[in-house]
Design a protein around this motif. Structure first.
Motif, PDB file in Angstrom:
ATOM      1  N   ALA A   1       0.826  -1.210   0.000  1.00  0.00           N
ATOM      2  CA  ALA A   1       0.000   0.000   0.000  1.00  0.00           C
ATOM      3  C   ALA A   1       0.854   1.251   0.000  1.00  0.00           C
ATOM      4  CB  ALA A   1      -0.933  -0.009   1.209  1.00  0.00           C
TER       5      ALA A   1
ATOM      6  N   ALA B   1      -0.984   4.480  -2.034  1.00  0.00           N
ATOM      7  CA  ALA B   1      -2.410   4.204  -1.908  1.00  0.00           C
ATOM      8  C   ALA B   1      -3.175   5.373  -1.295  1.00  0.00           C
ATOM      9  CB  ALA B   1      -2.634   2.942  -1.080  1.00  0.00           C
TER      10      ALA B   1
ATOM     11  N   PHE C   1      -6.744   1.734   1.592  1.00  0.00           N
ATOM     12  CA  PHE C   1      -6.382   0.323   1.738  1.00  0.00           C
ATOM     13  C   PHE C   1      -7.573  -0.391   2.355  1.00  0.00           C
ATOM     14  CE2 PHE C   1      -4.764  -3.174   4.320  1.00  0.00           C
ATOM     15  CZ  PHE C   1      -3.854  -3.809   3.480  1.00  0.00           C
TER      16      PHE C   1
END
Length: 358
Positions: free
Chosen positions: A200, A205, A208
């Protein structure tokens, strides 16, 4: 920004020096991510690209400014360097050159239409119209896998339900055209918990989501629940990220006191965003699948420990409850639950994802 379909240069003007970290060079998935530690982006800036670069965005993330570029074709960062003030220029300039791979064709700059390279500084003028934002990066984590089978139900193991759900959610999100989707696993393999968090972080990201199927001593418990990081467990994040962690070393370098403050602010903002999404997720699941009475909970799950990535863990139901297991193994019911997750993501990111799909 200036250049053509063979090579494009992007220059970031700064009022001080920085030591940048190249997180992704674009070779893997046509996205460049560069972290500028201890740099403040007062507001999100974004624009359409030219040549090799399709679009760019700078925002505040993980203790510094984050520059992201979507590339127009197969390309990668060729060179990057910092220029100090000189020759009448009062500010620092961080320069990034992105070069196309041999024979690659750029989708937004056909070779036949390439114009001569303009002067770099002329490109610092504001955009006349807002550019489309980059797609949000969603990392989907199918819990357990491989030798880690998870809870046991009457018809099999939790790991298989989690993977089927993750693949369904990934397909739904990709179909919208609004997101870049990353899976921590797409097959029945074992992935250590800390590696899932690293996936992630390295993907940059924006969200997540870890998918699991619950289990309980009693078989009458039923319904989904959503977990975010607890206040007590958040203290573990400091230890977790300090163990030879490339990410925090790159983002929170400098004075220890400043590091601690930046870490705390980053973690607090991340937990707030996680909690907001969790509430949205619970609201969207309600009426589409059973929910536990206290459906939003907090815990210290390892996959929620990243201080810089908003994260939730969705327990989709109880695998040792016959009704829940049957619902989670039914493709139609599973797709319905994942549609609620997709709608939650759309609602969470709002207008930005609608613009990104145009």
């Amino acid at each position: 920004m200036g250049g053509d379909a063979a090579e494009t240069r992007l220059v970031v003007e700064l009022d001080g020096a920085t030591s940048a970290k190249l997180v992704a060079d674009g070779a893997l998935d046509r996205r460049v991510v560069v972290m500028l530690p201890n740099v403040t982006a007062v507001q999100v800036q974004q624009g359409a690209g030219r040549g090799v670069v399709k679009a760019w965005m700078i925002d505040q993330a993980q203790g510094g400014a984050r520059l992201q570029m979507d590339l127009s074709g197969d390309a990668r960062v060729k060179r990057r360097f910092l220029l100090p003030p000189a020759d009448g220029v009062a500010n620092y300039r961080y320069v990034i050159d992105v070069a196309a791979a041999p024979g690659a064709v750029m989708t937004n700059a056909p070779a036949s239409k390439v114009k001569p390279t303009p002067e770099i500084r002329a490109q610092f003028l504001p955009e006349k119209k807002p550019a489309l934002p980059l797609k949000k990066v969603i990392v989907i984590d199918a819990g357990h896998g491989g030798r880690d089978v998870g809870a046991k139900g009457g018809q099999g193991y939790e790991k298989d339900i989690n993977l089927a759900s993750a693949l369904t959610l990934a397909e739904q999100l990709k179909r919208t055209g609004r997101y870049k989707v990353v899976l921590t696993r797409s097959t029945d393999v074992y992935i250590p918990l800390e590696d899932r968090v690293r996936v992630a972080q390295r993907a940059g990201a924006d969200l997540f989501i870890s998918l699991h199927s619950d289990s309980a001593p009693e078989t009458n418990l039923s319904g989904a629940s959503v977990y975010t990081l607890s206040d007590k467990a958040s203290r573990r994040a400091t230890q977790f990220v300090s163990q030879n962690d490339w990410f925090v070393k790159a983002s929170l370098s400098g004075d220890q006191g400043v590091r601690d403050i930046l870490f705390d602010l980053t973690q607090r903002a991340t937990r707030n965003r996680s909690a907001v999404f969790a509430q949205t997720l619970v609201s969207n699941i309600e009426g589409k699948a059973p929910l536990l009475r206290r459906s939003h909970r907090d815990a210290g799950f390892m996959v929620l420990l990243a201080p810089d990535v908003p994260a939730v863990l969705l327990e989709m139901g109880f695998v040792n409850n016959p009704d829940d297991e049957a619902r989670l193994r039914d493709p139609a019911q599973r797709a319905r639950l994942m549609r609620a997750v997709t709608q939650s993501i759309d609602a969470h990111f709002g207008e930005q994802v609608r613009l990104a799909s145009r």
